[in-house]
Write a protein that holds these residues in place. Structure first.
Motif, PDB file in Angstrom:
ATOM      1  N   ARG A   1       0.851  -1.215   0.000  1.00  0.00           N
ATOM      2  CA  ARG A   1       0.000   0.000   0.000  1.00  0.00           C
ATOM      3  C   ARG A   1       0.881   1.258   0.000  1.00  0.00           C
ATOM      4  O   ARG A   1       1.985   1.255   0.523  1.00  0.00           O
ATOM      5  N   HIS A   2       0.312   2.342  -0.504  1.00  0.00           N
ATOM      6  CA  HIS A   2       1.069   3.600  -0.580  1.00  0.00           C
ATOM      7  C   HIS A   2       1.584   4.020   0.802  1.00  0.00           C
ATOM      8  O   HIS A   2       2.696   4.517   0.941  1.00  0.00           O
ATOM      9  N   SER A   3       0.748   3.830   1.838  1.00  0.00           N
ATOM     10  CA  SER A   3       1.144   4.285   3.184  1.00  0.00           C
ATOM     11  C   SER A   3       2.393   3.529   3.663  1.00  0.00           C
ATOM     12  O   SER A   3       3.242   4.108   4.346  1.00  0.00           O
TER      13      SER A   3
ATOM     14  N   ALA B   1       4.737   8.824  -2.362  1.00  0.00           N
ATOM     15  CA  ALA B   1       3.672   7.967  -1.821  1.00  0.00           C
ATOM     16  C   ALA B   1       2.922   8.676  -0.695  1.00  0.00           C
ATOM     17  O   ALA B   1       1.706   8.531  -0.546  1.00  0.00           O
TER      18      ALA B   1
ATOM     19  N   ILE C   1      -0.016  10.979  -2.051  1.00  0.00           N
ATOM     20  CA  ILE C   1      -1.071  10.460  -2.936  1.00  0.00           C
ATOM     21  C   ILE C   1      -2.424  10.628  -2.236  1.00  0.00           C
ATOM     22  O   ILE C   1      -2.575  10.233  -1.072  1.00  0.00           O
TER      23      ILE C   1
ATOM     24  N   ARG D   1      -4.424   6.134   0.569  1.00  0.00           N
ATOM     25  CA  ARG D   1      -3.060   5.636   0.813  1.00  0.00           C
ATOM     26  C   ARG D   1      -3.066   4.323   1.599  1.00  0.00           C
ATOM     27  O   ARG D   1      -2.173   3.508   1.447  1.00  0.00           O
TER      28      ARG D   1
END
Ligand code: FAD
Length: 284
Positions: free
Chosen positions: A74-76, A95, A98, A104
């Motif tokens: 995941r982005h987070s 990231a 986003i 995120r």
């Protein structure tokens, strides 16, 4: 919503079997693009193959001089990873910016890259960092992966398993976000390679500049790369602009404005890299 099948395989092989059994099936990653398009009836898959149960698609790990990020990361997690913050600071910053926290926490790098939205952030990072997209079948260099608007070199039913990046402590991303969605109107990623002595490499690919949000797909600005190889300063590119005629023009911004933003964002990214080199704690 309408009815559809739902499968949650536990391996890539199982996912492939399901995909081959149901030609109208689609892979589900974070669902941040796919589910809204299904709600709007723009996509109508017969089945969803949820990749969330596949352990091998998760995780961030060092592989020699590269960092490999699983497709389902995941982005987070990318924003928080200390390995990425150190070795690819521009990617961590990208990231972290986003969408919003919900996006995120659900959206994945594999889903974003497969979707190839011309306004997505990651394509600029992949191209500037000379990344490799790994699939269950082959390895695809980022330079040839993004082939057009929402189009990639992926075959139908090809599963992205991960993306690997060379270590580039000197890299930065600057975007001018749409205030509503946070998608970039223009995003510029710059990466600078160093040789083993820690000096700037005087080879043609030592600086890569990639732009997202401005055209039908991500693109490099070779003129800026050449100028930055000669002199890595914001001033070196202040007079270089991309032709507005080739850029997107829509209700959010015209081509001229996007062309202007490319130069401004690129100069800011260069300034970030210079500042980070003299004081690593300044990394955005
Ligand atoms: C409100 C909002 C704001 C957003 N803002 C931004 C932003 O600022 N910047 C930005 O870049 N993005 C933004 N996004 C997009 C977000 O980043 C998601 O990552 C992106 O929508 C797709 O990732 P996903 O994991 O949700 O994929 P999904 O929606 O689940 O899938 C997308 C597509 O990829 C395919 N797919 C998924 N995984 C794989 C795989 N491993 N192999 C092959 N195909 C695969 C799916 O079949 C589908 O066709 C935003 C989204 C929303 C809803």
């Amino acid at each position: 919503m309408y009815s559809f099948g739902y499968f949650r395989p536990s391996s890539v092989e199982e996912a492939l079997t399901k995909l081959n059994e149901a030609p109208e099936a689609k892979m589900l990653a974070g669902g941040q693009t796919l589910l809204p398009t299904m709600k709007q009836r723009l996509a109508r898959p017969s089945d969803l193959i949820d990749l969330a149960g596949i352990e091998s698609l998760r995780g961030i790990r060092r592989e020699g001089h590269r960092i490999r990020i699983g497709a389902m990361v995941r982005h987070s997690k990318i924003a928080e990873s200390s390995d990425i913050r150190q070795s690819l600071p521009g990617l961590a910053a990208l990231a972290a910016d986003i969408g919003d926290p919900q996006v995120r926490n659900l959206g994945t790098i594999g889903g974003s890259v497969a979707n190839a939205d011309p306004a997505a952030d990651y394509p600029a990072a992949l191209v500037a960092l000379d990344a490799i997209v790994h699939t269950h079948a082959r390895d695809l260099p980022a330079d040839t992966f993004f082939t057009g608007m929402f189009e990639t070199a992926l075959d139908e039913r090809e599963i992205i398993t991960g993306i690997s990046f060379p270590l580039r402590p000197l890299c930065a991303y600057r975007k001018f976000p749409n205030p509503a969605s946070r998608y970039p109107l223009v995003g510029v990623f710059i990466a600078r390679a160093l040789n083993e002595a820690g000096d700037h490499e005087r080879v043609s690919d030592a600086v890569r500049v990639a732009v997202t949000g401005a055209g039908s797909s991500v693109f490099r600005v070779r003129e800026m790369e050449k100028a930055l190889c000669e002199s890595f300063t914001p001033e070196a590119i202040s007079e270089i602009s991309v032709a507005a005629d080739d850029l997107n023009s829509d209700i959010h911004a015209g081509g001229e404005y996007r062309a202007h933003l490319i130069t401004v964002m690129a100069m800011r990214a260069v300034a970030d890299i210079i500042a980070a080199r003299s004081n690593p704690s300044l990394v955005r």
